[in-house]
Design a protein around this motif. Structure first.
Motif, PDB file in Angstrom:
ATOM      1  N   THR A  40     -10.527  -8.669 -34.740  1.00  0.00           N
ATOM      2  CA  THR A  40     -10.584  -9.476 -33.527  1.00  0.00           C
ATOM      3  C   THR A  40     -10.636  -8.562 -32.316  1.00  0.00           C
ATOM      4  O   THR A  40     -10.577  -7.333 -32.434  1.00  0.00           O
ATOM      5  N   ASN A  42      -8.892  -7.639 -28.680  1.00  0.00           N
ATOM      6  CA  ASN A  42      -7.663  -7.744 -27.915  1.00  0.00           C
ATOM      7  C   ASN A  42      -7.794  -6.996 -26.592  1.00  0.00           C
ATOM      8  O   ASN A  42      -8.632  -6.087 -26.468  1.00  0.00           O
ATOM      9  N   PHE A 121      -4.565 -11.798 -37.537  1.00  0.00           N
ATOM     10  CA  PHE A 121      -3.924 -11.845 -36.227  1.00  0.00           C
ATOM     11  C   PHE A 121      -2.421 -11.573 -36.297  1.00  0.00           C
ATOM     12  O   PHE A 121      -1.684 -11.895 -35.372  1.00  0.00           O
ATOM     13  N   ASN A 125      -0.140  -9.541 -31.304  1.00  0.00           N
ATOM     14  CA  ASN A 125       0.679 -10.517 -30.589  1.00  0.00           C
ATOM     15  C   ASN A 125       1.951 -10.918 -31.340  1.00  0.00           C
ATOM     16  O   ASN A 125       3.049 -10.841 -30.772  1.00  0.00           O
ATOM     17  N   THR A 293      -2.641 -18.382 -34.381  1.00  0.00           N
ATOM     18  CA  THR A 293      -3.655 -18.009 -33.395  1.00  0.00           C
ATOM     19  C   THR A 293      -4.891 -18.872 -33.616  1.00  0.00           C
ATOM     20  O   THR A 293      -5.456 -18.885 -34.714  1.00  0.00           O
ATOM     21  N   LYS A 318      -9.446 -16.837 -29.208  1.00  0.00           N
ATOM     22  CA  LYS A 318      -9.701 -15.575 -29.886  1.00  0.00           C
ATOM     23  C   LYS A 318     -11.039 -15.572 -30.631  1.00  0.00           C
ATOM     24  O   LYS A 318     -11.534 -16.601 -31.089  1.00  0.00           O
ATOM     25  N   THR A 319     -11.588 -14.379 -30.747  1.00  0.00           N
ATOM     26  CA  THR A 319     -12.814 -14.157 -31.508  1.00  0.00           C
ATOM     27  C   THR A 319     -12.457 -13.565 -32.870  1.00  0.00           C
ATOM     28  O   THR A 319     -11.712 -12.578 -32.931  1.00  0.00           O
TER      29      THR A 319
END
Length: 325
Positions: A40, A42, A121, A125, A293, A318-319
Protein backbone atom coordinates in the motif's frame (compact mmCIF):
# COMPACT_ATOMS: atom_id res chain seq x y z
CA UNK A 1 10.98 -8.71 -12.01
CA UNK A 2 8.90 -5.54 -11.91
CA UNK A 3 9.76 -2.87 -9.36
CA UNK A 4 8.67 0.69 -8.63
CA UNK A 5 11.88 2.71 -8.40
CA UNK A 6 12.66 6.28 -7.39
CA UNK A 7 15.99 7.20 -8.97
CA UNK A 8 16.23 10.55 -7.17
CA UNK A 9 14.33 12.44 -4.47
CA UNK A 10 11.04 14.08 -5.42
CA UNK A 11 7.27 13.82 -5.23
CA UNK A 12 5.93 10.27 -5.58
CA UNK A 13 4.04 11.10 -8.77
CA UNK A 14 7.19 12.46 -10.41
CA UNK A 15 9.96 10.35 -8.91
CA UNK A 16 8.56 6.81 -9.12
CA UNK A 17 8.71 4.73 -12.30
CA UNK A 18 7.85 1.03 -12.73
CA UNK A 19 10.36 -0.97 -14.75
CA UNK A 20 11.99 -4.36 -15.18
CA UNK A 21 14.98 -4.89 -12.89
CA UNK A 22 17.13 -7.87 -12.01
CA UNK A 23 15.52 -10.20 -9.52
CA UNK A 24 17.21 -10.75 -6.18
CA UNK A 25 20.17 -13.16 -5.98
CA UNK A 26 19.85 -16.42 -4.09
CA UNK A 27 19.49 -15.80 -0.36
CA UNK A 28 22.63 -16.01 1.74
CA UNK A 29 23.02 -17.34 5.25
CA UNK A 30 20.05 -16.34 7.39
CA UNK A 31 18.27 -14.69 4.46
CA UNK A 32 15.06 -15.34 2.54
CA UNK A 33 13.43 -14.18 -0.68
CA UNK A 34 9.79 -13.15 -0.30
CA UNK A 35 7.36 -13.12 -3.24
CA UNK A 36 5.40 -9.97 -2.51
CA UNK A 37 1.62 -10.25 -2.78
CA UNK A 38 0.23 -6.89 -1.68
CA UNK A 39 1.39 -3.50 -0.46
CA UNK A 40 0.00 0.00 0.00
CA UNK A 41 0.93 3.70 -0.09
CA UNK A 42 1.58 5.52 3.16
CA UNK A 43 2.66 9.09 4.01
CA UNK A 44 5.97 7.59 5.17
CA UNK A 45 6.64 6.52 1.58
CA UNK A 46 6.09 10.05 0.29
CA UNK A 47 8.29 11.55 3.01
CA UNK A 48 11.12 9.09 2.34
CA UNK A 49 11.02 9.55 -1.44
CA UNK A 50 11.04 13.32 -0.94
CA UNK A 51 14.55 13.01 0.49
CA UNK A 52 13.58 14.19 3.97
CA UNK A 53 15.64 11.41 5.57
CA UNK A 54 18.76 12.09 3.56
CA UNK A 55 21.15 10.72 6.17
CA UNK A 56 19.66 7.20 5.93
CA UNK A 57 18.16 7.09 2.42
CA UNK A 58 20.10 6.01 -0.65
CA UNK A 59 18.81 6.38 -4.21
CA UNK A 60 17.79 4.60 -6.38
CA UNK A 61 15.17 3.42 -3.91
CA UNK A 62 12.29 0.95 -4.05
CA UNK A 63 9.67 2.46 -1.69
CA UNK A 64 7.11 0.59 0.34
CA UNK A 65 7.36 -0.03 4.09
CA UNK A 66 4.21 -2.13 4.39
CA UNK A 67 3.14 -5.31 2.65
CA UNK A 68 2.58 -9.05 2.82
CA UNK A 69 4.20 -11.88 0.88
CA UNK A 70 5.22 -15.54 0.88
CA UNK A 71 8.74 -16.88 1.49
CA UNK A 72 9.86 -18.57 -1.73
CA UNK A 73 13.50 -19.35 -0.99
CA UNK A 74 15.64 -19.60 2.13
CA UNK A 75 19.39 -19.58 2.70
CA UNK A 76 21.46 -21.65 5.14
CA UNK A 77 20.54 -21.19 8.79
CA UNK A 78 16.89 -20.34 8.20
CA UNK A 79 14.56 -22.59 10.24
CA UNK A 80 13.12 -25.59 8.39
CA UNK A 81 9.61 -24.96 7.17
CA UNK A 82 10.12 -21.25 6.51
CA UNK A 83 9.51 -21.66 2.77
CA UNK A 84 5.81 -21.17 2.11
CA UNK A 85 5.17 -19.02 5.18
CA UNK A 86 3.08 -15.88 4.70
CA UNK A 87 4.94 -12.99 6.30
CA UNK A 88 5.25 -9.24 6.77
CA UNK A 89 8.77 -8.44 5.48
CA UNK A 90 9.87 -5.50 7.64
CA UNK A 91 13.00 -3.57 8.62
CA UNK A 92 13.44 -1.64 5.38
CA UNK A 93 11.64 -0.21 2.39
CA UNK A 94 11.27 -2.29 -0.75
CA UNK A 95 7.70 -3.59 -0.68
CA UNK A 96 6.90 -2.09 -4.12
CA UNK A 97 8.60 -4.89 -6.04
CA UNK A 98 7.71 -8.44 -6.90
CA UNK A 99 10.45 -10.08 -4.81
CA UNK A 100 12.25 -8.82 -1.72
CA UNK A 101 15.41 -10.31 -0.21
CA UNK A 102 15.99 -9.75 3.49
CA UNK A 103 17.19 -11.33 6.73
CA UNK A 104 14.76 -13.91 8.09
CA UNK A 105 14.36 -12.29 11.57
CA UNK A 106 12.64 -9.35 9.88
CA UNK A 107 9.84 -11.62 8.62
CA UNK A 108 6.76 -11.65 10.88
CA UNK A 109 4.60 -14.75 10.32
CA UNK A 110 0.98 -13.87 9.50
CA UNK A 111 -1.83 -15.90 11.12
CA UNK A 112 -3.64 -18.14 8.66
CA UNK A 113 -7.04 -16.60 9.46
CA UNK A 114 -6.06 -13.09 8.32
CA UNK A 115 -6.61 -12.45 4.57
CA UNK A 116 -3.88 -10.75 2.57
CA UNK A 117 -5.83 -7.50 2.28
CA UNK A 118 -6.11 -7.35 6.07
CA UNK A 119 -2.55 -8.44 6.86
CA UNK A 120 -1.21 -5.98 4.31
CA UNK A 121 -2.26 -3.06 6.54
CA UNK A 122 -1.16 -4.54 9.89
CA UNK A 123 2.05 -2.58 10.25
CA UNK A 124 2.21 1.20 9.92
CA UNK A 125 -1.08 2.40 11.39
CA UNK A 126 -2.28 -0.42 13.69
CA UNK A 127 1.12 -1.06 15.29
CA UNK A 128 1.64 2.67 15.83
CA UNK A 129 -1.83 3.08 17.34
CA UNK A 130 -1.59 0.05 19.64
CA UNK A 131 1.89 0.99 20.87
CA UNK A 132 1.07 4.65 21.54
CA UNK A 133 -2.19 3.94 23.37
CA UNK A 134 -0.52 1.27 25.49
CA UNK A 135 2.44 3.52 26.28
CA UNK A 136 0.76 6.87 26.89
CA UNK A 137 -2.93 6.28 27.72
CA UNK A 138 -2.83 4.25 30.90
CA UNK A 139 -5.01 4.51 34.02
CA UNK A 140 -5.78 8.07 35.06
CA UNK A 141 -5.78 9.50 31.54
CA UNK A 142 -9.15 11.12 30.79
CA UNK A 143 -8.73 13.96 28.30
CA UNK A 144 -7.13 12.92 25.00
CA UNK A 145 -6.84 14.97 21.81
CA UNK A 146 -6.15 13.33 18.43
CA UNK A 147 -5.12 15.49 15.48
CA UNK A 148 -5.87 14.41 11.88
CA UNK A 149 -8.94 12.68 13.29
CA UNK A 150 -10.30 11.81 9.84
CA UNK A 151 -7.18 9.81 8.95
CA UNK A 152 -7.11 6.01 9.08
CA UNK A 153 -4.94 6.02 12.17
CA UNK A 154 -7.15 8.67 13.77
CA UNK A 155 -10.09 6.28 13.58
CA UNK A 156 -8.00 3.42 14.93
CA UNK A 157 -6.82 5.51 17.88
CA UNK A 158 -10.43 6.42 18.71
CA UNK A 159 -11.39 2.75 18.57
CA UNK A 160 -8.60 1.74 20.96
CA UNK A 161 -9.34 4.62 23.31
CA UNK A 162 -13.02 3.66 23.39
CA UNK A 163 -11.94 0.25 24.66
CA UNK A 164 -10.39 2.06 27.64
CA UNK A 165 -13.43 4.19 28.31
CA UNK A 166 -11.86 7.33 26.81
CA UNK A 167 -13.80 9.50 24.36
CA UNK A 168 -11.22 11.71 22.62
CA UNK A 169 -11.56 15.13 21.04
CA UNK A 170 -10.59 15.19 17.38
CA UNK A 171 -8.92 18.05 15.52
CA UNK A 172 -9.33 18.11 11.73
CA UNK A 173 -8.40 20.46 8.91
CA UNK A 174 -11.96 20.85 7.68
CA UNK A 175 -11.27 19.26 4.29
CA UNK A 176 -14.58 19.00 2.37
CA UNK A 177 -15.84 15.44 2.08
CA UNK A 178 -13.72 14.05 4.91
CA UNK A 179 -15.36 12.93 8.13
CA UNK A 180 -14.38 10.77 11.08
CA UNK A 181 -15.02 7.07 10.56
CA UNK A 182 -17.28 6.58 13.60
CA UNK A 183 -18.69 9.83 15.07
CA UNK A 184 -19.98 8.14 18.23
CA UNK A 185 -16.42 7.49 19.38
CA UNK A 186 -15.58 11.21 19.58
CA UNK A 187 -16.58 13.71 22.25
CA UNK A 188 -16.21 16.48 19.68
CA UNK A 189 -14.55 17.04 16.31
CA UNK A 190 -13.16 20.54 15.82
CA UNK A 191 -12.01 22.02 12.51
CA UNK A 192 -8.79 23.99 12.90
CA UNK A 193 -9.76 26.30 10.04
CA UNK A 194 -12.94 27.40 11.84
CA UNK A 195 -13.39 30.52 13.97
CA UNK A 196 -12.73 30.14 17.68
CA UNK A 197 -11.44 26.58 17.36
CA UNK A 198 -8.87 27.02 20.12
CA UNK A 199 -11.57 28.20 22.51
CA UNK A 200 -13.74 25.21 21.60
CA UNK A 201 -10.83 22.87 22.22
CA UNK A 202 -10.13 24.45 25.60
CA UNK A 203 -13.79 24.05 26.56
CA UNK A 204 -13.76 20.36 25.61
CA UNK A 205 -10.56 19.49 27.48
CA UNK A 206 -11.33 21.52 30.59
CA UNK A 207 -9.35 24.27 32.33
CA UNK A 208 -6.40 21.97 33.03
CA UNK A 209 -5.91 21.05 29.38
CA UNK A 210 -5.48 17.68 27.69
CA UNK A 211 -3.74 14.84 29.53
CA UNK A 212 -2.42 13.37 26.27
CA UNK A 213 -2.25 14.66 22.71
CA UNK A 214 -1.55 12.27 19.82
CA UNK A 215 -0.36 14.54 17.01
CA UNK A 216 0.69 13.70 13.47
CA UNK A 217 0.26 17.21 12.03
CA UNK A 218 2.86 19.50 13.61
CA UNK A 219 3.16 23.08 12.38
CA UNK A 220 0.98 25.88 13.77
CA UNK A 221 -1.93 23.55 14.53
CA UNK A 222 0.32 21.25 16.53
CA UNK A 223 1.77 24.25 18.33
CA UNK A 224 -1.69 25.55 19.24
CA UNK A 225 -2.78 22.15 20.56
CA UNK A 226 0.45 21.84 22.53
CA UNK A 227 -0.34 25.13 24.24
CA UNK A 228 -3.66 23.61 25.40
CA UNK A 229 -2.02 20.48 26.82
CA UNK A 230 -1.76 20.16 30.61
CA UNK A 231 1.65 21.09 31.98
CA UNK A 232 1.89 17.64 33.52
CA UNK A 233 0.57 16.03 30.33
CA UNK A 234 2.39 14.63 27.32
CA UNK A 235 2.26 15.77 23.71
CA UNK A 236 3.07 12.76 21.52
CA UNK A 237 4.33 13.87 18.11
CA UNK A 238 4.46 11.02 15.60
CA UNK A 239 4.01 12.59 12.15
CA UNK A 240 4.25 15.76 10.11
CA UNK A 241 1.30 15.94 7.72
CA UNK A 242 1.54 19.74 7.63
CA UNK A 243 5.11 19.52 6.33
CA UNK A 244 6.08 22.13 8.93
CA UNK A 245 7.89 21.36 12.21
CA UNK A 246 6.40 22.15 15.59
CA UNK A 247 7.20 25.71 16.75
CA UNK A 248 10.40 26.00 18.76
CA UNK A 249 8.50 27.12 21.84
CA UNK A 250 7.03 23.63 22.18
CA UNK A 251 10.49 22.44 23.20
CA UNK A 252 11.47 25.46 25.32
CA UNK A 253 10.23 24.04 28.63
CA UNK A 254 7.49 25.28 30.89
CA UNK A 255 4.77 23.45 28.96
CA UNK A 256 3.77 19.85 28.34
CA UNK A 257 6.53 17.38 27.60
CA UNK A 258 6.93 16.62 23.88
CA UNK A 259 7.50 12.95 23.20
CA UNK A 260 8.76 12.13 19.70
CA UNK A 261 7.34 8.73 18.79
CA UNK A 262 9.01 6.94 15.87
CA UNK A 263 7.70 3.53 14.86
CA UNK A 264 11.08 2.82 13.29
CA UNK A 265 12.72 3.00 16.74
CA UNK A 266 10.17 0.54 18.15
CA UNK A 267 10.66 -1.94 15.31
CA UNK A 268 14.45 -1.70 15.02
CA UNK A 269 15.11 -2.10 18.73
CA UNK A 270 16.33 -5.74 18.77
CA UNK A 271 17.11 -6.42 15.15
CA UNK A 272 13.72 -8.01 14.59
CA UNK A 273 13.79 -10.61 17.38
CA UNK A 274 10.90 -9.05 19.32
CA UNK A 275 8.59 -8.57 16.34
CA UNK A 276 6.28 -11.60 16.76
CA UNK A 277 5.47 -10.54 20.34
CA UNK A 278 5.07 -6.92 19.26
CA UNK A 279 2.54 -7.85 16.57
CA UNK A 280 0.55 -10.34 18.67
CA UNK A 281 -1.94 -7.76 20.02
CA UNK A 282 -2.29 -6.18 16.56
CA UNK A 283 -3.18 -9.54 15.00
CA UNK A 284 -5.65 -10.19 17.81
CA UNK A 285 -7.42 -6.88 17.14
CA UNK A 286 -7.54 -7.58 13.39
CA UNK A 287 -8.83 -11.09 14.00
CA UNK A 288 -11.81 -9.63 15.87
CA UNK A 289 -12.59 -7.03 13.24
CA UNK A 290 -10.92 -4.10 14.97
CA UNK A 291 -8.39 -1.64 13.50
CA UNK A 292 -9.59 -2.41 10.00
CA UNK A 293 -8.51 -0.43 6.95
CA UNK A 294 -10.97 0.33 4.17
CA UNK A 295 -9.55 -0.27 0.70
CA UNK A 296 -10.72 2.46 -1.65
CA UNK A 297 -8.70 1.50 -4.72
CA UNK A 298 -6.86 -1.52 -6.13
CA UNK A 299 -4.05 -1.15 -8.63
CA UNK A 300 -1.54 -3.56 -10.13
CA UNK A 301 2.16 -2.85 -9.74
CA UNK A 302 2.43 -2.24 -13.47
CA UNK A 303 -0.08 0.62 -13.17
CA UNK A 304 1.24 2.13 -9.94
CA UNK A 305 3.19 5.01 -11.46
CA UNK A 306 0.20 6.16 -13.49
CA UNK A 307 -2.01 5.88 -10.41
CA UNK A 308 0.32 8.00 -8.28
CA UNK A 309 -0.03 10.81 -10.81
CA UNK A 310 -3.83 10.57 -11.07
CA UNK A 311 -6.48 12.51 -9.11
CA UNK A 312 -7.62 9.23 -7.53
CA UNK A 313 -4.38 9.02 -5.55
CA UNK A 314 -5.35 12.13 -3.58
CA UNK A 315 -8.82 10.85 -2.67
CA UNK A 316 -9.62 9.52 0.81
CA UNK A 317 -9.07 5.84 1.49
CA UNK A 318 -6.20 3.41 1.06
CA UNK A 319 -4.75 1.98 -2.12
CA UNK A 320 -4.06 -1.76 -2.30
CA UNK A 321 -1.18 -2.61 -4.67
CA UNK A 322 -1.33 -6.09 -6.24
CA UNK A 323 2.37 -6.75 -6.71
CA UNK A 324 2.16 -9.64 -9.17
CA UNK A 325 -0.06 -7.66 -11.59
Amino acid sequence: MLAAVADAPGRLAEAVAVREVDGPPAPGAGEVVVRMVASTVNPSDAVTVSGAYGSRTTFPLVPGFEGVGVIEAAGPGVPPGAVGLRVLPLGSAGAWQQYKRLAYPWCVPVPDDLPDEVACFAYVNPLTAVTMVERFCGPGVRHVVVTAATSAIGGQLAELLAGRGITPVGVVRGTPGRTVAEPSRWRAVIASDGPGWRERLRAETGPGGADVVLDCVGGDVGGAVHALTARAGVFVHYGLLSGTPLPAECFAGGGARVELFRLRDVVQRTGGRHLPALFAPVFEHLRHGRLGTAVARRVGLSGLAAHLGSPAAAQPGKTLIALQA
